[in-house]
Design an enzyme around this catalytic site. Structure first.
Site, mmCIF file in Angstrom:
data_model
loop_
_atom_site.group_PDB
_atom_site.id
_atom_site.type_symbol
_atom_site.label_atom_id
_atom_site.label_comp_id
_atom_site.label_asym_id
_atom_site.label_seq_id
_atom_site.Cartn_x
_atom_site.Cartn_y
_atom_site.Cartn_z
ATOM 1 N N GLU A 217 2.260 -34.613 -40.673
ATOM 2 C CA GLU A 217 2.110 -35.365 -42.182
ATOM 3 C C GLU A 217 1.322 -36.484 -42.324
ATOM 4 O O GLU A 217 1.614 -36.964 -43.007
ATOM 5 C CB GLU A 217 3.052 -35.084 -43.177
ATOM 6 C CG GLU A 217 3.764 -33.661 -43.127
ATOM 7 C CD GLU A 217 5.038 -33.416 -43.987
ATOM 8 O OE1 GLU A 217 5.612 -34.462 -44.420
ATOM 9 O OE2 GLU A 217 5.440 -32.369 -44.087
ATOM 10 N N GLU A 324 5.204 -23.113 -41.077
ATOM 11 C CA GLU A 324 6.265 -23.289 -41.829
ATOM 12 C C GLU A 324 6.089 -22.242 -43.278
ATOM 13 O O GLU A 324 6.544 -22.792 -44.111
ATOM 14 C CB GLU A 324 6.540 -24.760 -42.256
ATOM 15 C CG GLU A 324 6.693 -25.741 -41.022
ATOM 16 C CD GLU A 324 6.867 -27.130 -41.565
ATOM 17 O OE1 GLU A 324 7.367 -27.383 -42.718
ATOM 18 O OE2 GLU A 324 6.776 -28.076 -40.693
#
Ligand SMILES: *[C@@H]1O[C@H](CO)[C@@H](O)[C@H](O)[C@H]1NC(C)=O
Ligand SMILES: *[C@@H]1O[C@H](CO)[C@@H](O)[C@H](O)[C@H]1NC(C)=O
Ligand SMILES: *[C@@H]1O[C@H](CO)[C@@H](O)[C@H](O)[C@H]1NC(C)=O
Ligand SMILES: *[C@@H]1O[C@H](CO)[C@@H](O)[C@H](O)[C@H]1NC(C)=O
Ligand SMILES: *[C@@H]1O[C@H](CO)[C@@H](O)[C@H](O)[C@H]1NC(C)=O
Ligand SMILES: *[C@@H]1O[C@H](CO)[C@@H](O)[C@H](O)[C@H]1NC(C)=O
Length: 456
Positions: A217, A324
């Site tokens: 991220e 995910e």
């Protein structure tokens, strides 16, 4: 005994590294999207006009077309004896051994003492991500006290069952997920501790993973950039690359396909960051990949955005993994999973129709690992509606076993999903059988003709 006349060319490796093409097209992204939003009438079946609002059937048939082109290969078999005479009515059994596309699932340490869960997982998936067990806060909760007991055991289970594993994640750029002791370090000590972390986890699992998330991220968050250096991410990718040079190094980010309104992580910024990491001194030969978390909300899916994002990212020529995937349910509905399943199917079909997408990892499979957003089973490992949908698509997107009888010229044609196959040929006169296994994709079998020659 058999002679197989087949083009067994070496499988092409993904083009790793060159994103010049994508860079050139970066500016066109906004244009594409603006075009999509503005068009209401165009119905031309043309790649450039894809983003106009087609009907559901039109979306679907275009996806099918893309799946046929990108994921399947047409094969034309001819079966002969050694003297070149056709084997009329030869019986062939075609069995898919592996698929080039991977279905994966998130996994937690709870699997370790649960045989039913292990069996469930291994019977469905060929890829995995560990939810937390490889994260720094898990393996070194207290400074200097490393514990790899759980990830070691999980990786052992995966290896024993032919499940490929992504290393999620070496570092995480979000301050929220740093251990207290990490946040308290001076920049010098932080660099020392982070380098030690990289060396420890990467040396331990080097060569055993299908990819690493190096700095999770780093489009939304900048903990290491703020504390250390503007090039902190690129620097850590370099460190990982030097220890484990053959493993693909991923960026992993949310909201690159999920939300058009998130300005931190649209695909053009994603590619720019990727380029920045690749162009850092020493990173030239690094294999990189694109990780898309794909956490979707309970709102209708903006499929135009998903398609245009994936198209743009595909131009990098790198493997894309949905890492995910989940879709929120809507608690306000009488049946909270009703729309969840519809949206999930739209996302899965659209994602699968982009050949650059090499794998899709469902974030939560068994409710044993928590079912807060989306899961595939209840606590007894019985399917939820989401589990039913995924089973259905898994079935649809594999060839499975085919039994065919060749015509009077010993010929037949078939279209199969790319992967490894075993073909058994039975001579209808003697019932003698021969078999061979080979890889099927458009590179391995470029002209679709396979000549199977049997002795008899
Ligand atoms: C390491 O982790 C395992 C699994 O969570 C745990 O059982 C064990 O007690 C830990 N070891 C130490 C020394 O903390
Ligand atoms: C680090 O980042 C800065 C600012 O983005 C850049 O000017 C510099 O060239 C980078 N250093 C290296 C070694 O790439
Ligand atoms: C990387 O892969 C190549 C080719 O398979 C191999 O020759 C080389 O030894 C590998 N390098 C490492 C560090 O594992
Ligand atoms: C993704 O973007 C949307 C729109 O900007 C935002 O509401 C949402 O919170 C973002 N997701 C996460 C996990 O931050
Ligand atoms: C070949 O197999 C078929 C079906 O199993 C059987 O009916 C036939 O008699 C067999 N022929 C020979 C030559 O064994
Ligand atoms: C070719 O070989 C097959 C099997 O041995 C035999 O039945 C057939 O008669 C042969 N044909 C010719 C033209 O020799």
């Amino acid at each position: 005994m058999k002679i197989l006349t087949i083009f067994l060319l070496p499988c092409i490796l993904l083009n790793l590294g060159d994103i010049t093409h994508a860079q050139e097209n970066e500016d066109s992204f906004d244009h594409y999207y603006a075009t999509a939003k503005g068009k209401n009438t165009v119905k031309d079946w043309d790649e450039n006009n894809l983003f106009s609002p087609f009907t559901k059937q039109e979306w679907r048939s275009y996806q099918e077309k893309k799946i046929n082109e990108g994921r399947k290969t047409e094969l034309s078999f001819k079966v002969t004896y050694a003297n070149k005479t056709a084997v009329k009515g030869a019986r062939l059994y075609i069995k898919q051994l592996t698929s080039d596309f991977h279905w994966g699932c998130g996994m937690t340490h709870r699997i370790l003492n649960n045989e039913a869960y292990k069996n469930w997982f291994a019977s469905k998936f060929t890829a995995a991500d560990f939810h937390n067990e490889l994260k720094w806060y898990y393996t070194e909760k207290i400074q200097g006290q490393e514990n790899y007991t759980d990830p070691d055991a999980m990786l052992k289970f995966a290896d024993e069952n032919g499940i490929i594993v992504r290393g999620h994640t070496i570092l995480w750029d979000d301050i929220k997920y740093q251990q207290k002791w990490v946040k308290a370090l001076s920049p010098e000590k932080l660099l020392e501790a982070a380098n030690k972390r990289v060396d420890s986890v990467v040396k331990r699992y080097k060569g055993r993973l299908i990819g690493w998330d190096v700095m999770n991220e780093n489009l939304h968050h900048h903990f290491f950039e703020k504390r250390l250096d503007k090039n902190a991410s690129a620097m850590f990718y370099n460190r990982v690359y030097n220890i484990d040079p053959n493993t693909t190094l991923y960026m992993n980010e949310f909201n690159t396909t999920e939300h058009v309104n998130d300005e931190d992580a649209p695909p053009n910024k994603y590619l720019r960051k990727l380029k920045e990491i690749q162009s850092y001194p020493g990173n030239g030969g690094m294999k990189m990949g694109i990780g898309l978390e794909s956490h979707y909300g309970a709102e209708p899916i903006d499929l135009h955005y998903v398609r245009s994002s994936l198209s743009l990212l595909s131009q990098a020529g790198l493997p894309i993994w949905l890492t995910e995937l989940d879709v929120k349910m809507d608690p306000a509905l009488q049946n909270p999973t009703e729309l969840q399943v519809i949206y999930l199917e739209e996302i899965l079909r659209e994602s699968f129709s982009h050949a650059a997408v090499k794998a899709i990892i469902i974030w939560t499979g068994a409710s044993i690992d928590g079912c807060d957003v989306m899961c595939m089973t209840n606590e007894k490992l019985e399917n939820t509606p989401v589990g039913d949908l995924i089973d259905r698509l898994m079935e649809e997107w594999r060839t499975g076993n085919i039994e065919v009888v060749a015509d009077s010229n010993g010929c037949f044609e078939v279209s199969v999903f790319n992967g490894r196959y075993e073909v058994t040929v039975v001579d209808p006169v003697t019932n003698a059988s021969t078999c061979v296994s080979f890889k099927v994709d458009k590179v391995s079998i470029p002209d679709k003709n396979i000549h199977l020659q049997i002795l008899g």
